[in-house]
Structure formats: C-alpha cells, structure tokens
Design a protein around this motif. Structure first.
Motif, mmCIF file in Angstrom:
data_model
loop_
_atom_site.group_PDB
_atom_site.id
_atom_site.type_symbol
_atom_site.label_atom_id
_atom_site.label_comp_id
_atom_site.label_asym_id
_atom_site.label_seq_id
_atom_site.Cartn_x
_atom_site.Cartn_y
_atom_site.Cartn_z
ATOM 1 N N THR A 115 0.741 -0.881 0.125
ATOM 2 C CA THR A 115 -0.140 0.057 -0.122
ATOM 3 C C THR A 115 0.787 1.273 0.266
ATOM 4 O OG1 THR A 115 -1.721 -1.242 1.327
ATOM 5 C CG2 THR A 115 -1.700 1.326 1.407
ATOM 6 N N ALA A 116 1.992 1.177 0.572
ATOM 7 C CA ALA A 116 2.704 2.342 0.729
ATOM 8 C C ALA A 116 3.499 2.512 -0.677
ATOM 9 C CB ALA A 116 3.949 2.300 1.782
ATOM 10 N N ALA A 117 3.857 1.868 -1.303
ATOM 11 C CA ALA A 117 4.636 2.111 -2.469
ATOM 12 C C ALA A 117 3.392 2.387 -3.565
ATOM 13 C CB ALA A 117 5.112 0.649 -3.031
ATOM 14 N N ALA A 118 2.153 1.873 -3.278
ATOM 15 C CA ALA A 118 1.169 2.277 -4.554
ATOM 16 C C ALA A 118 0.651 3.723 -4.259
ATOM 17 C CB ALA A 118 -0.021 1.222 -4.202
ATOM 18 N N SER A 119 0.452 3.871 -3.048
ATOM 19 C CA SER A 119 0.019 5.373 -2.551
ATOM 20 C C SER A 119 0.977 6.509 -2.792
ATOM 21 C CB SER A 119 -0.346 5.480 -1.052
ATOM 22 O OG SER A 119 -1.278 4.471 -0.684
ATOM 23 N N LEU A 120 2.401 6.221 -2.807
ATOM 24 C CA LEU A 120 3.370 7.273 -2.874
ATOM 25 C C LEU A 120 3.773 7.339 -4.484
ATOM 26 C CD1 LEU A 120 5.262 6.902 0.332
ATOM 27 C CD2 LEU A 120 3.949 8.708 -0.490
ATOM 28 N N GLY A 121 3.003 6.482 -5.255
ATOM 29 C CA GLY A 121 3.413 6.500 -6.698
ATOM 30 C C GLY A 121 4.917 5.986 -6.822
ATOM 31 N N LEU A 122 5.391 4.934 -6.030
ATOM 32 C CA LEU A 122 6.660 4.434 -5.930
ATOM 33 C C LEU A 122 6.806 2.767 -6.590
ATOM 34 C CD1 LEU A 122 8.039 5.608 -2.516
ATOM 35 C CD2 LEU A 122 8.354 6.770 -4.785
ATOM 36 N N SER A 123 7.814 2.579 -7.278
ATOM 37 C CA SER A 123 7.987 1.339 -7.710
ATOM 38 C C SER A 123 8.283 0.378 -6.494
ATOM 39 C CB SER A 123 9.055 1.226 -8.717
ATOM 40 O OG SER A 123 8.671 1.769 -9.879
ATOM 41 N N ARG A 124 7.936 -0.893 -6.622
ATOM 42 C CA ARG A 124 8.361 -1.987 -5.413
ATOM 43 C C ARG A 124 9.681 -1.762 -5.110
ATOM 44 N NH1 ARG A 124 9.078 -7.198 -4.188
ATOM 45 N NH2 ARG A 124 7.924 -7.917 -2.409
ATOM 46 N N GLY A 125 10.430 -1.658 -4.229
ATOM 47 C CA GLY A 125 11.746 -1.673 -3.996
ATOM 48 C C GLY A 125 12.293 -0.167 -3.805
ATOM 49 N N ASP A 126 11.531 0.675 -4.369
ATOM 50 C CA ASP A 126 12.327 2.240 -4.166
ATOM 51 C C ASP A 126 12.707 2.626 -2.760
ATOM 52 O OD1 ASP A 126 12.270 2.298 -7.046
ATOM 53 O OD2 ASP A 126 10.387 3.779 -6.877
ATOM 54 N N ALA A 127 13.325 3.294 -2.498
ATOM 55 C CA ALA A 127 13.891 3.670 -1.087
ATOM 56 C C ALA A 127 12.866 4.593 -0.327
ATOM 57 C CB ALA A 127 15.065 4.472 -1.157
ATOM 58 N N LEU A 128 12.726 4.147 0.732
ATOM 59 C CA LEU A 128 11.557 4.867 1.621
ATOM 60 C C LEU A 128 12.220 5.171 3.245
ATOM 61 C CD1 LEU A 128 8.413 5.256 0.859
ATOM 62 C CD2 LEU A 128 8.129 3.293 2.380
ATOM 63 N N VAL A 129 11.904 6.498 3.461
ATOM 64 C CA VAL A 129 12.166 6.942 4.866
ATOM 65 C C VAL A 129 11.263 6.585 5.836
ATOM 66 C CG1 VAL A 129 13.076 8.620 6.165
ATOM 67 C CG2 VAL A 129 13.934 8.628 3.965
ATOM 68 N N VAL A 130 11.377 6.032 6.786
ATOM 69 C CA VAL A 130 10.066 5.554 7.703
ATOM 70 C C VAL A 130 10.561 6.466 8.907
ATOM 71 C CG1 VAL A 130 8.732 3.968 8.792
ATOM 72 C CG2 VAL A 130 9.649 3.465 6.408
ATOM 73 N N HIS A 147 5.369 7.424 9.547
ATOM 74 C CA HIS A 147 5.402 8.320 8.626
ATOM 75 C C HIS A 147 6.501 8.126 7.470
ATOM 76 C CE1 HIS A 147 3.147 11.184 11.206
ATOM 77 N NE2 HIS A 147 4.043 10.678 12.265
ATOM 78 N N MET A 148 5.840 7.782 6.225
ATOM 79 C CA MET A 148 6.753 7.319 5.345
ATOM 80 C C MET A 148 6.983 8.270 3.904
ATOM 81 S SD MET A 148 5.172 3.553 4.901
ATOM 82 C CE MET A 148 4.269 2.773 6.865
ATOM 83 N N PHE A 149 8.167 8.362 3.744
ATOM 84 C CA PHE A 149 8.420 9.535 2.677
ATOM 85 C C PHE A 149 9.345 9.013 1.436
ATOM 86 C CE2 PHE A 149 8.291 11.383 6.839
ATOM 87 C CZ PHE A 149 7.282 12.399 6.781
ATOM 88 N N PRO A 150 9.026 9.560 0.443
ATOM 89 C CA PRO A 150 10.189 9.120 -0.747
ATOM 90 C C PRO A 150 11.353 9.618 -0.353
ATOM 91 C CG PRO A 150 8.054 10.126 -1.572
ATOM 92 C CD PRO A 150 7.966 10.407 -0.200
ATOM 93 N N HIS A 220 1.140 15.794 -5.843
ATOM 94 C CA HIS A 220 2.280 14.818 -5.626
ATOM 95 C C HIS A 220 2.183 14.121 -4.325
ATOM 96 C CE1 HIS A 220 4.119 17.725 -8.949
ATOM 97 N NE2 HIS A 220 3.549 16.507 -9.758
ATOM 98 N N PRO A 221 2.053 12.859 -4.388
ATOM 99 C CA PRO A 221 2.250 12.273 -2.869
ATOM 100 C C PRO A 221 3.445 12.644 -2.285
ATOM 101 C CG PRO A 221 1.597 10.887 -4.625
ATOM 102 C CD PRO A 221 2.020 11.957 -5.226
ATOM 103 N N ILE A 222 3.170 12.984 -0.893
ATOM 104 C CA ILE A 222 4.660 13.293 -0.241
ATOM 105 C C ILE A 222 4.700 12.484 1.215
ATOM 106 C CG2 ILE A 222 4.677 15.562 -0.885
ATOM 107 C CD1 ILE A 222 3.461 16.547 1.773
ATOM 108 N N GLU A 223 3.641 11.956 1.659
ATOM 109 C CA GLU A 223 3.733 11.050 2.829
ATOM 110 C C GLU A 223 2.730 10.153 3.013
ATOM 111 O OE1 GLU A 223 3.018 11.370 7.586
ATOM 112 O OE2 GLU A 223 2.354 12.839 6.274
ATOM 113 N N PHE A 224 3.050 8.781 3.435
ATOM 114 C CA PHE A 224 1.975 7.973 3.544
ATOM 115 C C PHE A 224 1.982 7.549 5.046
ATOM 116 C CE2 PHE A 224 0.916 3.379 4.173
ATOM 117 C CZ PHE A 224 -0.370 3.324 4.041
#
Length: 248
Positions: A115-130, A147-150, A220-224
């Motif tokens: 859900t985090a990847a899909a919501s933020l418009g990221l590809s699976r495996g992209d780096a995420l700051v939690v 709080h999850m950020f690209p 643009h998505p900034i935080e999930f």
C-alpha cells in the motif's frame, strides 16, 4: 456504606449505582484514583467479586479506566482528533487547549512495497524513509505512528522531524510549505503486543487505526502514514472537505 440486602437489586448493581452517584455529584472527579478492590469491599461490606463486577460495569460505560499496575481511575474527557483536508497534529491539540508533545522513536531506510508504494506512486523496492513517532497530550500517550516519505525527494527528512518535533515544520525545509490530506481510511482492531506496549495500554483495548495519504498542492504524494490511536484517550472526528472552487 450499608447496602439493602433484600431490595431485589443485586449487590454489585447497588455498588455500581453508588459509585455512579459519586461520579455525577462530583465526589469523584476526572482523574481521581478509586479505592482498591479490598477497600471498596470493606466499605460496602461485600466480597471482592461483587466489587469487581460493579467496576466492570463502570468500565464498560467508559466511566472509569483500569491501568495495569497503577489502579483504577475516573475517566477524563477524551481528545477529539479532527481528520480533515488539512490535518495537523499540533494545531489539533492546541485548538483544544491541550499540550502536544511528539517524540521520534527511530528513523529507518526501508524498501517501498504494498500500500505504501502504491499510494506514494513508487515502484516496489524504491527507497523509503520511515519515521516512527509517539505523541503525548497532557501526560497521556495518544498515538503511535509511522510516517513514510519518498527518500529521493526527502533525504534527511527523519532528522528534520526529530529536530523540529513536527512533520509540517520538517517538510518546510524541503520547500513544502503547505499540503493537504488526499484520503484517510479508518479501522478499529485489537493491538499487537508491540502497539499496546508503545501506547501504554492493555492488549484487551482496541486501537483506532488511520491510514492516510498527504499530497503537496500540485497533487504529488509526499507522505503515507499509519497512526494508531489509544481509544481510551482519543475519539476521531472526520470533517468534510471544503468543495473545490471552479477555475477561471
């Protein structure tokens, strides 16, 4: 305090009604600690099982709360946490004359998925700051959140949240001076052992869980985010979004 033994009203019910009367007339104030079961048993001349059943009735009505290892207390008014298009933690609390406090537990670099990847418009495996945080109000633990950020757009956002004590202030460092809540999803469930420990509540109490997506003013998505609310202290109020104005 003598009870009427042949009144047709169960003894535990009489004890409950007596305590309810003390709550309503102000003898017992919000936050007051009740006497122990042994003390109440001696006061009313009944066994502890009878007292325990009376207290359970008060707890079911959310008039008292039981804190493991501390005792039984008169329930204080819960905090109304507003979820709207512009949800802000500190402003939410200050508007109700509450004192907010946020503590960052840890900052990790993870890989986006689900859900985090899909919501933020990221590809699976992209780096995420939690960024994992707890929030308190007037000495009570009210939330445990992630709080999850690209990572590509917000390198160092975790340290910024730690320094500022605020997600909104941290985002300002990256040029995001305003943002809005695109959607929120609310559920209720029983907490995991870790959640109950961090929220300082029994595992027998449910938590309210909010999943949400914040976007900048360009959409643009900034935080999930995933926030668990201690239901002993918080009620969630969903406010309608303001209608969008037509463009000219």
């Amino acid at each position: 305090m003598g009870l009427m033994r042949r009144s047709g009203v169960a003894l535990w019910r009489q004890v409950q009604l007596s305590l309810e009367s003390q709550l309503s007339d102000g003898t017992l104030q919000p936050g007051d600690q009740l006497p122990t079961e042994a003390q109440l048993s001696a006061r009313y001349g009944v066994n502890r099982h009878t007292v325990r059943r009376a207290l359970a009735g008060l707890e079911e009505r959310s008039l008292i709360r039981v804190e493991q290892g501390r005792g039984t207390f008169v329930q204080e008014p819960v905090l109304s946490y507003r979820i709207s298009e512009r949800t802000r933690f500190s402003a939410n609390l200050r508007d109700q004359k509450r004192v907010p406090d946020r503590q960052v537990l840890e900052v990790t670099m993870d890989r986006a998925e689900g859900t985090a990847a899909a919501s933020l418009g990221l590809s699976r495996g992209d780096a995420l700051v939690v960024v994992r945080c707890v929030s308190d109000s007037d000495g009570h633990r009210i939330t445990y959140s992630e709080h999850m950020f690209p990572a590509q757009r917000f390198p160092g956002i975790g340290e910024a949240v730690r320094d500022e004590g605020s997600v909104s202030a941290a985002l300002c460092r990256f040029g995001v001076t305003d943002y809005r809540r695109k959607w929120s999803r609310l559920t209720a469930r029983m907490p995991t052992g870790r959640e109950a420990e961090v929220l300082e509540q029994p595992r027998s109490r449910p938590v309210l869980v909010s999943e949400s997506l914040n976007v900048d003013l360009d959409g643009h998505p900034i935080e999930f985010g995933i926030t668990r609310f201690n239901s002993d202290w918080v009620q969630v109020v969903v406010e309608p979004c303001a209608p969008e104005l037509p463009t000219t």
